[in-house]
Each structure stands twice: as structure tokens, then as C-alpha cells.
Design a protein around this motif. Structure first.
Motif, short mmCIF file in Angstrom:
data_model
loop_
_atom_site.label_atom_id
_atom_site.label_comp_id
_atom_site.label_asym_id
_atom_site.label_seq_id
_atom_site.Cartn_x
_atom_site.Cartn_y
_atom_site.Cartn_z
N CYS A 806 1.48 5.31 8.28
CA CYS A 806 -0.33 5.57 8.17
C CYS A 806 -0.97 6.25 9.02
N TRP A 818 -1.02 -3.35 6.30
CA TRP A 818 -0.38 -2.84 5.54
C TRP A 818 -0.65 -4.20 4.45
N TYR A 853 2.69 0.67 -1.60
CA TYR A 853 1.79 0.18 -0.37
C TYR A 853 1.08 1.09 -0.07
N CYS A 855 -2.25 0.67 3.85
CA CYS A 855 -3.28 0.64 4.66
C CYS A 855 -4.25 0.68 4.74
#
Length: 1177
Positions: A806, A818, A853, A855
């Protein structure tokens, strides 16, 4: 005799040589036997116990003399002279050892020893062996050398120093850099250079504990950090238009030992039609810029002939525009009409790039003006007109912009005069009324208005002002004038207007005698006055009660004066008066009161300071006041540091304070001309004057260089010295409407970015400090983090590793959270984070890790959080991938020369590495295809492939490949030798060796196909082969293998030549037989018979065939040319020469009776040894 003499001398010489050899053997035997002589004289052994035979002064040398046969006492010799013990030469009790503790040159020589019996009985020994000791007077100086010989060298390079002593041995070496001993003791040391390795290097050598050489010569080794190249713009600008030239230079420490490599956006730049470099690449030239040349450029340096490369230079970004820029003309100030003497400035602005020259035009006529500003300091009538400008770039004037918009300037010749009006337009007004004034200039704009009352400026800048509830203080003479807000050009004054404001006057109560607070018996006189006229009469009041005349109180005719002839406590009180207009029902209000007080004790004097600043600064003003709490009419005496000042009155003003005004001030009061009454001193007031102008300190909370939108920021400005400060704030040089010592910014935005500073000003003296130090506030949007894949793939298999990062604007001030599919991801056995959670690592992927995913970031120590990043989708497969190996063509059996291709396919993901195997042995092949263009028997085997990614490897199924030898075609000659006399053609036949299949055949002459039928036979005639060529053939068919190997070549030239030779021999034999036959007949008729016994019988002249068979002496001279054996041998030899396989390995067949007869006869003739035989049967 000569030979005998030579032999004798040779024998004599040999005997002499043998005699010499015999005597030599005897002599050497005697010599060798000498140590163990017959009488048994011992020889001691001399040993050198110290390490070296060549020594230096002050070193130690030790010998031992040994002989174990008796108890001996030893004697020592040097250079055949006896050696005795002294302070440097020590001998053991039996003198068996000699120790020289500190050698000198006198100890040099050849040492030996000798043994004597201890009891002096018997013979001494022989001399021992000798030891030669060399003593050097001075220790040597080592030599030092360096490889490579460069100086200076750069960080990261390696240099070798070697120290060498060329005298003696056993040396150990010490190394020094700038006087500091190094840990290395080798003869050669290797140093990996860093900055700390710079210095002077030298060495010295030691041996034992006492011997040390001088130091070597010193070698300076300079070490430089690898310089970073400096990228410079040679041409004028970095943002250019198409076809313009750009030239960049890469400079590194001013030497020419560097070559340079250029990069644009991280990719190396190579020369082409528009990009070129100089000889060492230090200059990059773009002859004609285009969009392809846009980007950030940097360069690297490489040291010639050495493996030294610099880091990349800082970047320069080249921008290429694609359209013409717009030119904007501005006027400051923007007045449409101006007046002589004013100043105006025109500005020509272009919104892109730099390096512009500007062309100015008035009424389309070019002006001789340069620069983007055209100022006119004193406007005149001639300056009226329409103004435009253009921008030009480049010395060749190749690029000129379009004209700007036109700006019209009008100049009015006469100074304007404003007109002033009043409402209401009357000469006299009364208190409480409202009055308005208006000032106006008809021409142009941008006017500020100045107002004057009785010649004094009023604090009004608007074009009008109003007086509400007019009072007499508003009376006066009013006028106005106008001034430009930017040029300060001023008009004439307007005509004046007199304003008179009248109101019912209030009587004025005045003290005629000096004071109102008096002592008993003093006289008091008060007067009541109303606007100086005599139309008023007056009434007096004390504490609200009317005062009437009595023995001590009296009035004048109209009551304007009240007199108390002798004050007493009864007269104490507040006095006032009223006026009454004669003949009119107009009464004034009561006058202000005057309080009469009679004191009975001494008054107190108070000293005041205005302003009450404890510390002041040069240039400020201050005023001291001396106050007494009772009565009036006092005179005042002033003191500074107890010294009386020449000041009168109860005020002591200092208009410009200086350092000399620092001190302690006091005052006293005096009453009466006879000075009979003086008060005590006032309290002291201390004045401090600071010489230096103060500078405020400005602080910021939070104390950071950059804040983010939505945060709160507070600034505080403070002056440590004194008090009474007001604070002025500035942003980017523009004042802010804030006077407090601090101000706050809530919910900061980018518009709050700027440079802030403050200064302080006294609230009363208007004294100002210096500006504080500036503070730059940068307000940035909260960055959006981005998720990046660190490992190569987003679709992985179980147990593979995954790593995501990130990233947020490259700083380390953030911590990260996350999320997977919107749910926060927490660390567990397989998911871990680094310290700030900037990296998410999955050590062993599983199906539970699938998802999207993202962040978000949170700023450390501040409540700033970012939005969510974009998502990265991670896929985790459930099973292993399937690998398939395919063969093309898909034949189980291939033949030599065929081409075969294998391809390895995997059904999912990417990033695979392909490994190839034959019979489990890895092949040197890369990629997912393996092609064998021409197979050999050695290519037979079992093939499979394996795909690999990281730790993952999956194998395909095996494919068996068998290779058989391709069949060979061969040519045979069908035309027999018996047919060469009856035909002029040859018949060739092509067959495939050891093949039972049906074949068609292709024939080739000299390598070129013959366009006949695909027959196995081919006929060669003189017509179709006049040159007697080389023939080959090849079998073809529809099955596999589809073709054979090409046959060996067959040459027709030798066959036809032999055919001609045979025809010639045959003709010769035919004519020879005819000639012999005729000759025999002729001899028969002409030969005469002899005597009876010599005459042969007629019947025996010609032998029969049977007789010829019985004879072995009849030989036909021609039979050797025409026998079948010779013909067959010739045929076989020809077949061998042509490299063909011939069927005629047996004699040519004889098909007719004549041929058989010839054969039989030939055989018989041979058996009869070539004699003439009869043709009878």
C-alpha cells in the motif's frame, strides 16, 4: 699402415681414460673416508641456532658445537682466529655454545669450532664444518608499490599495495595510513576503497624483536565519491513547440574521462534521425522536437576503461506543445480615460513556456519597446490610441503568436473638478438635523474622494457622507477633491460650502477665581456665560437648590456672576446655572456643575504615564502626568533621577523617546504665587527604553510543513518585550483582517496554502516591530493510497506466496489498514504485516484468501485518514494446473529427416517457465515449443515437459517418439554387355533398398528433376543425353515414409565409351579372322612339300575341334579380347567406378548357338595354347 697407426692411437687414448677414472675413484674414496679416518679423530658439528646467517647490527646470533663421543671443551674460531668471551660474546661453561647478543660488523666472518678433551689428555678434534655469517651495517628500506596506479580512485574500487624488502628474509610487514597502523601484516594488502580509506600509505618491515627497517616511501591515495552528473539545459527552454531544437548537456566533475548514457522516462535514448550525441555522449541534441521527445530526461556517467558508473542525474522534463499560445494584453490601472501626468503600464502575457520576446503596436504601428511590460510614466495626449502586442520566440523569428486583444486608451487634456452638493440646501441648520454631502467627478472611474472641514481632512473616502443629529461641532466650511485609487492623480478642489449648526445654547459655568477646592475664608467667584450675547438672564443652584443673595453671597445685574466673599463649610456643594432668553420662552438646560469644596488636609500628588508601557522603543512618544487629588491652580515641579527638569505644567510629554530618556521620574505640586504650599513628591515611575527594534516570534500548531484538507491549524504571534501590542497578519504579503495575537484555520483547504508572517504595532503609539520569520503552510489533498502487487501474480495456487504493498505519496508518516471484500484483514498464521502495515504478506495462499484487496492510510499522530484505494483482486485456484504435451505431426514413428514439433500447454495463469526432458534428461530448450527440424535416430526417446513458477512445478504426460532410418534408393543397369553391339541406349532401374512397399520414382539428371512418368525405369539415349550426365533417383509414395533417400549418382560416360571400344575390337577381330583364313588358304596352295618324313599330312593341316580340345598349345591371339571373363570383369569394374549396384555379377548370357560355338571354341583355343586349328567339325 695409416689405418694401423690410427687404431693404435685410439687404443692408447682409451687406456688413458680408464687410468684417469681408476685414480679418480681411488682419490674420492680416500677423501670420503677421511672423516672416519683410521686413527678415529672426531669432527664436531657446528649448528646455527638463530634463524638467519645474514643479520643486521644489534641482532643476536647463537651457535652450538656438538660431539657426543667424549667430554669436550670447545674452542671457537672466526676467520681462523680464536674467539674469546666478552660483553657481546657469551660462552657456556664447556664453551659448547656461542651467543652474540648484539652483532656488529666486526662479528662478520666464517665460524668454526674445535673440541679438546676436558682433562687435556688425548688429541683434539678436527675442525667442524663452517658457517658464514654476514652482518649488514644498515637496515634496508622497503619499497612500496600500488596496483592499479590511478590516483585519485573512486569509492568501490579495489587497490593493492605491496611492500618488499630485497635483503635477507624472515620479514614481517607493518602497514600505515596517515600514521595509523593497519591490522594487515601481509606483504600485499588489498583495500576496497571508501572515503575513509583516503590517505598516505607506507610500510616498514620487522624481524625478531629488535630489527625494524626504515619506513618506505609514502604513496598518496585519494578517494573520491562517485560524482553525480549534473544535467543542464543548453538551449533556452524545456517546453518547446514542434520543430524547435533542444540541447541538453551532462557534466561530471569537469573531466573528459567519462562517457554518458541518456534516459527518457527510464528508457535508454538512442541516436536516430532527430536525436544525436557528441563523441562521448555528453551532449544530447534534438534537431526537431516532436511529441515523441516529451518526457523526463536524465543521464549517467561511465568512467572510461574502469568499471565505475555514477548514479542517475536529477531529471529535466521536456514538454512539447501542440498548439499556438494565447497572448493577453492587460492595462494597469484599467482606466478607460486618463489624464496628463498619470502613469499606466501595459502587460503582455503568454500562458505557456518562457523565452519570449514581445512586439508592441499602437494603432497597428510597431513601437520600439522590448520586454513584456510597456510602462508610460507620464501620460500625454499623444498616448491616446489602440494598443496590441505579440510574442516572438527564437532568434530566427520562426514562431510569432497572433495579436492580443486590443486595449483602447483615452487621454483627457483638462484636469477635472468635482462638483459638491448638500442636502438640504440651506445656510443654517439646528442641532438634531441630518445633513448629507455628495462629491462627484463625471469623467472616468477609479476615484477615491477626500473631504475637508475647515481645511482639515476628514476620515472619509466615499463619494458622499451624512451628518446625523447635527450638533454645533458639525459647523464649518466643507469641500472635497478626488484622487485615483492607483495612480494618486488628484483633481482640483470643489467649491466650498459653509455649514452653520445652531442649537439652544447651554450656559457655561466658569470659575473666575483660581480654584474650586479652597480653604476657609478664601474668595470664590463663578460666572454663567451663554454665547456671548446679553439676551440672557441667569438663575443659580447649589445641590439643586436655588441660591439667593445673603451677607456673603452676591450677584451682578443679570445674575451672570456669583461672588462668595468668605468661603466656609456652608458653601460646600455643586453649583450650576440656567439661562433664560429675554422676551422668548426659551430656557436652556442647566449648565454643567462646579463643585466647591473646602479641604482640611494636605493633598496627595500622583504621577501617571501614558501609555503605561514599562519598556519603550526609540521613536515612540510618551507623556507623564502629575496629578493632585484636590483643588486646582497648582504649579508642578518635575524630576528625573532626582534632578529637576526645566518643565512646566502637569504634563511632561516626550515626542520621540530615546535611550537617554531611560530613568526614574517624580513630580511635586506648588500652589500660590508665594510658593507657600508645596506637596510631597509623587511616587516614582521607571521608564525603560530598549535600543533594538523587537521581532515577534510566530508559532504554528501543528508544527508540520504540510497539512491536509480538513485539518485545523493555529498560528500565534508574540512579542516578548513590553505590552500593548496589536498584531497584524499577512498571507503571501497581503494583510489579513486579524488583529489578535493568534488566529485559527478550521477545515483547511488548498486556498489556505501560502506564506504567513506577522508583525506587532503599539495600540497607542502605532510603533511597529519587524516582521516575524515567514512560515510556509502547504495544504494538500489527502492522498489516495494505491495497492501494488509485489509478487508477480494475482492468480496463485495453494501454498504460493503473495505480497501486496500500500503506497501513499512515498512518505513513512502513514500507517495502513487492509480490507478484503470490504472487511478488515487481521494478521494471523499466514497473513502478516510490516511495521506500518504498508506491506501485506500471505506466506501460504489458500481459498480463504480470495477476494478484492484494498487499503486505507492514517497519518501518524494526527487524525487524518485517507479514502479507500482501488482494489486488487486475488484469485486462488483449488487444484493444480493441467499440463498437456502435444506432438505435430502425431506419428508414432518418424523417419530420419522428418520435422517434428512439440508444444507444452498449461490451462491457467501466466509467468510459467518451461523445462523439456527426453528420457528424463533435461534438454537445453526454452519456451513452450520444441521443434526438431530434421530428426535423427538419436532423437528417439520419451519426451515430456514441466512448467515451473516459483516453487510450483507440474509435469505433462510423456510422448514416445520412435525414429527409423529412411529407406535408400539405388540404381541398377539393366542393359547387359551382350547387348552393347545391338543397341545404342542404356536402361536404368531405380529400386528402394529392402522395401516391400509399392513406390513411384522421380529421376534427376545433374540434380534437376526429369519430367517423365514416375516409372522405376529410365532409358538413356544419345539423343536425350548427348553430354553423358550424372543420374540420381528417389522413391515416392502416398504412405509413410512418403519418400526415400536419394540414390547415389550413376555416370553414363564410362559405359558408352567402353561400348565404342568393344565395337571397335569386335570389328578388328572380324577382319583379322577373315585375313587369317585367306592367308591359310594361300599358304596351302603355295607351300611345297618336303621329304617324306618332314612333310605333314594334308589331313593334319587343319585340326578339328576335338583335336583342338585335346591340345594345350593352341592359342588364339584374339581370344583375350573377347572372352566372357574379361567382359564380365570389365562390367564389374565399371559398376565399382560408378558406385552402382549391378545385377550382372554373372557372365553375360549367350542366347544363340553361334555364341555358344564361339564360347566353346574360344575355350578350346585357349587350351591349345593359341595354335592354328581346323575349322572342321
Amino acid at each position: 699402415m695409416t689405418q694401423l697407426s690410427s687404431t693404435a692411437s685410439t687404443c692408447a687414448a682409451q687406456w688413458k681414460m680408464w687410468l684417469v677414472k681408476i685414480f679418480s675413484v681411488i682419490y674420492f674414496t680416500a677423501v670420503c673416508a677421511a672423516p672416519g679416518s683410521q686413527d678415529g679423530t672426531p669432527i664436531p658439528t657446528l649448528k646455527l641456532l638463530s634463524p638467519w646467517q645474514d643479520v643486521f647490527e644489534n641482532e643476536a646470533v647463537e651457535f652450538s658445537c656438538e660431539d657426543s663421543s667424549h667430554d669436550w671443551v670447545f674452542t671457537w674460531y672466526r676467520n681462523q682466529k680464536n674467539v674469546t668471551a666478552d660483553e657481546d660474546q657469551n660462552l657456556e661453561e664447556d664453551h659448547s655454545s656461542l651467543n652474540i647478543t648484539s652483532v656488529t660488523r666486526s662479528h662478520q666472518g666464517v665460524y668454526a669450532c674445535k673440541a679438546l678433551p676436558e682433562d687435556n689428555n688425548g688429541h683434539s678434534s678436527a675442525f667442524s664444518n663452517t658457517v658464514n655469517v654476514t652482518v649488514y651495517e644498515k637496515t634496508p628500506k622497503p619499497t612500496v608499490s600500488k596496483v592499479p596506479g590511478f590516483n585519485p580512485m573512486y569509492v568501490g574500487e579495489t587497490v593493492n599495495f605491496t611492500c618488499k624488502v630485497h635483503v635477507s628474509s624472515g620479514w614481517k610487514y607493518e602497514w600505515y595510513r596517515d600514521g595509523n597502523k593497519l591490522p594487515d601484516t601481509n606483504e600485499t594488502i588489498s583495500i576496497h576503497l571508501g572515503i575513509s580509506e583516503k590517505g598516505e600509505y607506507w610500510c616498514k618491515a620487522t624481524r625478531g624483536e629488535t630489527t625494524s627497517t626504515n619506513i618506505s616511501e609514502k604513496i598518496q591515495q585519494d578517494v573520491l565519491g562517485i560524482p553525480v552528473p549534473s544535467l543542464k539545459l543548453v538551449t533556452s527552454w524545456l517546453d518547446v513547440f514542434p520543430t524547435e531544437r533542444v540541447k541538453l548537456s551532462c557534466v561530471m566533475d569537469g573531466t573528459s574521462d567519462w562517457t554518458y548514457t541518456w534516459y527518457r522516462e527510464g528508457q535508454q535514448v538512442l541516436a536516430d534521425g532527430t536525436v544525436s550525441f557528441d563523441s562521448n555522449g555528453a551532449t544530447l541534441s534534438i534537431s526537431s522536437a516532436s511529441a515523441a521527445h516529451a518526457g523526463q530526461y536524465n543521464c549517467k556517467g561511465h568512467l572510461k576503461d574502469r568499471s565505475v558508473s555514477s548514479n542517475s542525474s536529477s531529471g529535466l522534463t521536456v514538454k512539447v506543445y501542440d498548439k499556438k499560445p494565447t497572448v493577453i494584453l492587460t492595462q494597469d490601472p484599467e482606466y478607460k480615460v486618463m489624464f496628463p501626468g498619470e502613469s499606466v503600464s501595459f502587460g503582455c502575457h503568454i500562458n505557456v513556456s518562457t523565452g519570449w520576446e514581445y512586439l508592441w503596436y499602437k494603432d497597428s504601428n510597431q513601437l520600439t519597446v522590448s520586454g513584456n511590460k510597456y510602462p508610460i510614466s507620464l501620460v500625454g495626449i499623444t498616448n491616446s490610441g489602440s494598443y496590441t502586442c505579440k510574442a516572438k520566440r527564437g532568434s530566427d523569428q520562426a514562431f510569432i503568436t497572433d495579436s492580443s486583444q486590443a486595449v483602447r486608451l483615452e487621454v483627457e487634456g483638462n484636469m477635472p473638478k468635482p462638483s459638491m452638493t448638500q442636502q438640504p440646501d440651506v445656510n443654517k441648520v439646528y442641532t438634531g438635523e441630518s445633513v448629507s454631502f455628495k462629491c462627484e467627478v463625471k469623467l472616468s472611474s477609479g476615484w477615491l474622494y477626500l473631504w475637508y472641514k475647515d481645511g482639515t481632512p476628514l476620515p472619509i473616502n466615499s463619494s458622499s457622507f451624512n451628518i446625523h443629529n447635527a450638533t454645533s461641532s458639525n459647523s464649518g466650511t466643507y469641500k472635497c477633491m478626488a484622487i485615483r485609487d492607483k495612480t494618486t492623480y488628484s483633481t482640483e478642489h470643489s467649491d466650498s460650502r459653509i455649514l452653520r449648526v445652531s442649537e439652544i445654547p447651554v450656559p457655561s459655568l466658569k470659575l473666575v477665581t483660581p480654584w474650586l477646592d479652597v480653604f476657609p475664608t478664601e474668595r470664590v467667584k463663578l460666572s454663567c456665560v451663554m454665547d456671548g450675547t446679553s439676551d440672557w438672564t441667569y438663575t443659580w443652584y447649589r445641590d439643586g437648590q436655588q441660591v439667593l443673595a445673603d451677607g456673603t453671597v452676591s450677584f451682578d445685574s443679570n445674575g451672570a456672576t456669583l461672588s462668595i466673599s468668605s468661603a466656609s463649610a456652608a458653601h460646600v456643594g455643586q453649583y450650576s446655572c440656567k439661562g433664560h432668553l429675554n422676551d422668548r420662552s426659551v430656557s436652556s438646560n442647566s449648565s454643567p456643575g462646579l463643585t466647591l469644596k473646602v479641604y482640611d488636609k494636605k493633598p496627595t500628588v500622583i504621577l501617571t504615564q501614558d501609555p503605561e508601557y514599562k519598556v519603550m522603543f526609540p521613536g515612540e512618544s510618551v507623556s507623564f502626568g502629575c496629578h493632585i487629588n484636590v483643588s486646582t491652580g497648582w504649579e508642578y515641579l518635575w524630576y528625573k533621577d532626582s534632578n529637576q527638569l526645566t518643565v512646566s505644567g502637569n504634563k511632561y510629554p516626550i515626542s520621540l523617546v530615546g535611550i537617554t530618556n531611560s530613568g526614574s521620574y517624580t513630580c511635586k505640586a506648588k500652589r500660590g504665587s508665594d510658593q507657600a504650599f508645596i506637596t510631597d513628591s509623587s511616587q516614582a515611575v521607571r521608564l525603560e527604553v530598549e535600543g533594538n527594534k523587537p521581532k515577534p516570534s510566530m508559532t504554528q500548531q501543528p508544527d508540520v510543513n504540510k497539512v491536509y484538507t480538513g485539518e485545523s491549524v493555529s498560528f500565534k504571534c508574540e512579542v516578548k518585550l513590553s505590552s500593548g501590542w496589536l498584531y497584524l497578519w499577512y498571507k503571501d504579503g497581503t494583510p489579513l483582517p486579524i488583529n489578535s495575537s493568534s488566529f485559527n484555520i478550521h477545515n483547511a483547504t488548498s486556498s489556505n496554502s501560502g506564506t504567513y508572517k506577522c508583525m506587532a504595532i503599539r495600540d497607542k503609539t502605532t510603533y511597529s516591530t519587524e516582521h516575524s520569520d515567514s512560515r510556509i503552510l502547504r495544504v494538500s489533498e489527502i492522498p489516495v493510497p494505491s495497492v501494488k502487487l509485489v509478487t508477480p501474480w494475482l492468480d496463485v495456487f495453494p501454498t504460493e506466496r503473495v505480497k501486496l504493498s500500500c503506497v501513499m505519496n512515498g512518505t513513512s508518516d502513514w500507517t495502513y489498514t487492509w480490507y478484503r471484500d470490504g472487511q478488515q484483514v487481521l494478521a494471523d498464521g499466514t497473513v502478516i504485516f510490516d511495521s506500518d502495515a504498508a506491506t501485506l504478506s500471505i506466506s501460504s495462499a489458500a481459498a480463504s484468501h480470495r477476494g478484492q484487496y484494498s487499503c486505507s492510510g492514517k497519518l501518524k499522530s494526527r487524525s487524518v485518514s485517507s479514502t479507500f484505494s482501488s482494489v486488487q483482486t486475488l484469485g486462488v485456484y483449488d487444484t493444480k494446473p493441467r499440463v498437456t504435451l502435444m506432438q505435430n505431426p502425431m506419428h508414432n514413428v518418424m523417419h530420419t529427416g522428418d520435422s517434428v514439433s512439440f508444444s507444452c500447454h498449461i490451462n491457467v495463469s501466466s509467468g510459467w517457465e518451461y523445462l523439456w526432458y527426453r528420457d528424463d534428461n533435461q534438454l537445453v530448450v526454452s519456451g513452450n515449443n520444441h521443434t526438431i527440424s530434421s530428426v535423427l535416430r538419436t532423437n528417439t526417446g520419451s519426451y515430456h515437459c514441466k512448467v515451473k513458477r516459483g516453487i510450483y512445478a507440474v509435469q505433462s504426460q510423456a510422448v514416445k517418439l520412435d525414429i527409423e532410418e529412411r529407406p535408400l534408393a539405388y540404381i541398377t543397369l539393366l542393359t547387359g554387355w551382350s547387348e552393347v553391339f545391338s543397341t545404342d541406349s542404356l536402361v536404368l532401374r531405380c529400386r528402394v533398398l529392402e522395401s516391400q512397399d509399392i513406390w513411384n520414382y522421380t529421376w534427376f539428371k545433374e540434380g534437376h528433376p526429369i519430367n517423365f512418368s514416375l516409372s522405376e525405369k529410365h532409358t538413356v539415349t544419345p539423343e536425350n543425353d548427348p553430354e553423358q550426365s550424372l543420374y540420381t533417383c528417389k522413391g515416392i509414395r502416398t504412405g509413410r515414409p512418403s519418400y526415400s533417400k536419394t540414390s547415389d549418382s550413376f555416370h553414363t560416360k564410362n559405359l558408352l565409351l567402353k561400348r565404342r571400344v568393344l565395337l571397335s575390337i569386335s570389328g578388328f577381330i572380324f577382319f583379322a579372322i577373315i585375313a587369317i583364313f585367306i592367308g591359310c588358304i594361300f599358304l596351302r596352295f603355295i607351300r611345297k612339300p618336303g621329304n617324306g618324313e618332314d612333310k605333314p599330312e594334308e589331313t593334319e593341316l587343319f585340326l578339328t575341334m576335338a583335336q583342338l580340345k585335346d591340345r594345350d598349345d593352341a592359342l588364339c591371339p584374339l581370344v583375350q579380347y573377347i572372352t566372357d571373363a574379361e567382359l564380365n570383369a570389365s562390367s564389374k569394374k565399371e559398376a565399382d567406378e560408378n558406385g552402382t549396384i549391378s545385377d550382372e555379377t554373372t557372365p553375360l548370357p549367350i542366347s544363340s548357338q553361334e555364341d555358344q560355338a564361339v564360347t566353346s571354341e574360344s575355350h578350346d583355343t585357349t587350351e591349345n595354347n593359341g595354335g592354328l586349328v581346323s575349322f572342321k567339325q
